[in-house]
Design a protein around this motif. Structure first.
Motif, PDB file in Angstrom:
ATOM      1  N   GLN A  75       0.834  -1.210   0.000  1.00 52.92           N
ATOM      2  CA  GLN A  75       0.000   0.000   0.000  1.00 52.92           C
ATOM      3  C   GLN A  75       0.864   1.254   0.000  1.00 52.92           C
ATOM      4  O   GLN A  75       1.880   1.326   0.696  1.00 52.92           O
ATOM      5  CB  GLN A  75      -0.871  -0.005   1.250  1.00 52.92           C
ATOM      6  N   PHE A  76       0.441   2.252  -0.774  1.00 53.35           N
ATOM      7  CA  PHE A  76       1.051   3.572  -0.771  1.00 53.35           C
ATOM      8  C   PHE A  76      -0.040   4.604  -0.557  1.00 53.35           C
ATOM      9  O   PHE A  76      -1.111   4.506  -1.142  1.00 53.35           O
ATOM     10  CB  PHE A  76       1.770   3.856  -2.104  1.00 53.35           C
ATOM     11  N   ASN A  77       0.245   5.602   0.277  1.00 49.71           N
ATOM     12  CA  ASN A  77      -0.710   6.672   0.564  1.00 49.71           C
ATOM     13  C   ASN A  77      -0.135   8.001   0.115  1.00 49.71           C
ATOM     14  O   ASN A  77       1.038   8.299   0.377  1.00 49.71           O
ATOM     15  CB  ASN A  77      -0.990   6.758   2.065  1.00 49.71           C
ATOM     16  N   CYS A  78      -0.962   8.808  -0.531  1.00 53.22           N
ATOM     17  CA  CYS A  78      -0.570  10.171  -0.871  1.00 53.22           C
ATOM     18  C   CYS A  78      -0.379  10.929   0.437  1.00 53.22           C
ATOM     19  O   CYS A  78      -1.247  10.900   1.312  1.00 53.22           O
ATOM     20  CB  CYS A  78      -1.641  10.838  -1.726  1.00 53.22           C
ATOM     21  N   GLU A  79       0.761  11.584   0.567  1.00 54.55           N
ATOM     22  CA  GLU A  79       1.047  12.299   1.807  1.00 54.55           C
ATOM     23  C   GLU A  79       0.216  13.576   1.962  1.00 54.55           C
ATOM     24  O   GLU A  79       0.151  14.139   3.044  1.00 54.55           O
ATOM     25  CB  GLU A  79       2.537  12.630   1.898  1.00 54.55           C
ATOM     26  N   ASN A  80      -0.438  14.021   0.908  1.00 48.18           N
ATOM     27  CA  ASN A  80      -1.250  15.233   0.986  1.00 48.18           C
ATOM     28  C   ASN A  80      -2.715  14.930   1.284  1.00 48.18           C
ATOM     29  O   ASN A  80      -3.288  15.474   2.218  1.00 48.18           O
ATOM     30  CB  ASN A  80      -1.141  16.038  -0.311  1.00 48.18           C
ATOM     31  N   CYS A  81      -3.317  14.041   0.487  1.00 53.54           N
ATOM     32  CA  CYS A  81      -4.769  13.834   0.617  1.00 53.54           C
ATOM     33  C   CYS A  81      -5.163  12.443   1.121  1.00 53.54           C
ATOM     34  O   CYS A  81      -6.319  12.208   1.422  1.00 53.54           O
ATOM     35  CB  CYS A  81      -5.452  14.107  -0.722  1.00 53.54           C
ATOM     36  N   GLY A  82      -4.219  11.509   1.180  1.00 52.03           N
ATOM     37  CA  GLY A  82      -4.532  10.178   1.680  1.00 52.03           C
ATOM     38  C   GLY A  82      -5.013   9.208   0.624  1.00 52.03           C
ATOM     39  O   GLY A  82      -5.339   8.057   0.936  1.00 52.03           O
ATOM     40  N   ASN A  83      -5.069   9.638  -0.644  1.00 50.59           N
ATOM     41  CA  ASN A  83      -5.424   8.708  -1.720  1.00 50.59           C
ATOM     42  C   ASN A  83      -4.519   7.478  -1.610  1.00 50.59           C
ATOM     43  O   ASN A  83      -3.358   7.589  -1.227  1.00 50.59           O
ATOM     44  CB  ASN A  83      -5.244   9.394  -3.080  1.00 50.59           C
ATOM     45  N   THR A  84      -5.064   6.318  -1.917  1.00 53.92           N
ATOM     46  CA  THR A  84      -4.321   5.075  -1.736  1.00 53.92           C
ATOM     47  C   THR A  84      -4.129   4.351  -3.059  1.00 53.92           C
ATOM     48  O   THR A  84      -5.045   4.274  -3.870  1.00 53.92           O
ATOM     49  CB  THR A  84      -5.071   4.148  -0.758  1.00 53.92           C
ATOM     50  N   ARG A  85      -2.921   3.823  -3.238  1.00 54.35           N
ATOM     51  CA  ARG A  85      -2.595   2.977  -4.384  1.00 54.35           C
ATOM     52  C   ARG A  85      -2.031   1.669  -3.857  1.00 54.35           C
ATOM     53  O   ARG A  85      -1.417   1.626  -2.800  1.00 54.35           O
ATOM     54  CB  ARG A  85      -1.554   3.637  -5.281  1.00 54.35           C
ATOM     55  N   PHE A  86      -2.242   0.624  -4.645  1.00 53.92           N
ATOM     56  CA  PHE A  86      -1.723  -0.690  -4.285  1.00 53.92           C
ATOM     57  C   PHE A  86      -0.832  -1.217  -5.405  1.00 53.92           C
ATOM     58  O   PHE A  86      -1.123  -1.014  -6.579  1.00 53.92           O
ATOM     59  CB  PHE A  86      -2.870  -1.680  -4.050  1.00 53.92           C
ATOM     60  N   ILE A  87       0.236  -1.898  -5.015  1.00 52.01           N
ATOM     61  CA  ILE A  87       1.141  -2.559  -5.953  1.00 52.01           C
ATOM     62  C   ILE A  87       1.058  -4.051  -5.646  1.00 52.01           C
ATOM     63  O   ILE A  87       1.233  -4.474  -4.498  1.00 52.01           O
ATOM     64  CB  ILE A  87       2.596  -2.076  -5.766  1.00 52.01           C
ATOM     65  N   GLY A  88       0.798  -4.862  -6.661  1.00 51.92           N
ATOM     66  CA  GLY A  88       0.714  -6.307  -6.480  1.00 51.92           C
ATOM     67  C   GLY A  88       2.033  -6.889  -6.006  1.00 51.92           C
ATOM     68  O   GLY A  88       3.072  -6.723  -6.659  1.00 51.92           O
ATOM     69  N   ALA A  89       2.021  -7.553  -4.868  1.00 53.06           N
ATOM     70  CA  ALA A  89       3.248  -8.099  -4.288  1.00 53.06           C
ATOM     71  C   ALA A  89       3.897  -9.139  -5.201  1.00 53.06           C
ATOM     72  O   ALA A  89       5.123  -9.265  -5.216  1.00 53.06           O
ATOM     73  CB  ALA A  89       2.948  -8.712  -2.914  1.00 53.06           C
ATOM     74  N   GLY A  90       3.108  -9.868  -5.962  1.00 54.09           N
ATOM     75  CA  GLY A  90       3.672 -10.870  -6.864  1.00 54.09           C
ATOM     76  C   GLY A  90       4.563 -10.260  -7.926  1.00 54.09           C
ATOM     77  O   GLY A  90       5.564 -10.862  -8.332  1.00 54.09           O
ATOM     78  N   TYR A  91       4.233  -9.055  -8.383  1.00 54.89           N
ATOM     79  CA  TYR A  91       5.068  -8.373  -9.371  1.00 54.89           C
ATOM     80  C   TYR A  91       6.408  -7.960  -8.763  1.00 54.89           C
ATOM     81  O   TYR A  91       7.452  -8.058  -9.409  1.00 54.89           O
ATOM     82  CB  TYR A  91       4.349  -7.144  -9.936  1.00 54.89           C
ATOM     83  N   VAL A  92       6.368  -7.500  -7.524  1.00 52.26           N
ATOM     84  CA  VAL A  92       7.597  -7.112  -6.837  1.00 52.26           C
ATOM     85  C   VAL A  92       8.444  -8.356  -6.588  1.00 52.26           C
ATOM     86  O   VAL A  92       9.663  -8.349  -6.811  1.00 52.26           O
ATOM     87  CB  VAL A  92       7.297  -6.363  -5.516  1.00 52.26           C
ATOM     88  N   TRP A  93       7.809  -9.433  -6.144  1.00 58.39           N
ATOM     89  CA  TRP A  93       8.520 -10.698  -5.935  1.00 58.39           C
ATOM     90  C   TRP A  93       9.195 -11.156  -7.225  1.00 58.39           C
ATOM     91  O   TRP A  93      10.368 -11.530  -7.217  1.00 58.39           O
ATOM     92  CB  TRP A  93       7.548 -11.780  -5.436  1.00 58.39           C
ATOM     93  N   ALA A  94       8.474 -11.109  -8.345  1.00 55.57           N
ATOM     94  CA  ALA A  94       9.030 -11.555  -9.622  1.00 55.57           C
ATOM     95  C   ALA A  94      10.211 -10.685 -10.055  1.00 55.57           C
ATOM     96  O   ALA A  94      11.168 -11.183 -10.654  1.00 55.57           O
ATOM     97  CB  ALA A  94       7.948 -11.552 -10.698  1.00 55.57           C
TER      98      ALA A  94
END
Length: 104
Positions: A75-94
């Protein structure tokens, strides 16, 4: 997801290798892949990844269609407004385990 499939993944080291991904590695991944562009909600380019002791938060999102399936997400959160993005862990693992990813 069958037990056989889960057993095969566990034997390949996917789970412990994914859990071992550090915040520094995750930051390197998103920089290399240019994942964190400006926030679509407010335009800020400052993102934060929740972490504990240098290990990024790793979350699961269950499937409404299959109770045996869940996606692992960083999970990543925008430090200004709190909008959230997700990165698939399987892609990072690969990214960090390309040989194992080819065999998975």
């Amino acid at each position: 997801m069958s037990n056989e499939y889960l057993d095969s993944i566990a034997k390949k080291g996917l789970v412990p290798q994914t859990l071992a991904i550090t915040k520094k590695q995750l930051e390197e991944y998103v920089k290399t892949k240019n994942c964190l562009r400006a926030c679509e909600a407010c335009g800020t380019e400052a993102w934060d990844c929740p972490s504990t002791d240098g290990m990024p938060g790793l979350f699961t999102l269950g499937s409404a269609r299959d109770s045996n399936y869940a996606s692992w997400l960083f999970q990543f959160n925008c430090e200004n407004c709190g909008n959230t993005r997700f990165i698939g862990a399987g892609y990072v693992w690969a990214f960090y385990n390309p040989t194992e990813a080819e065999q998975a």
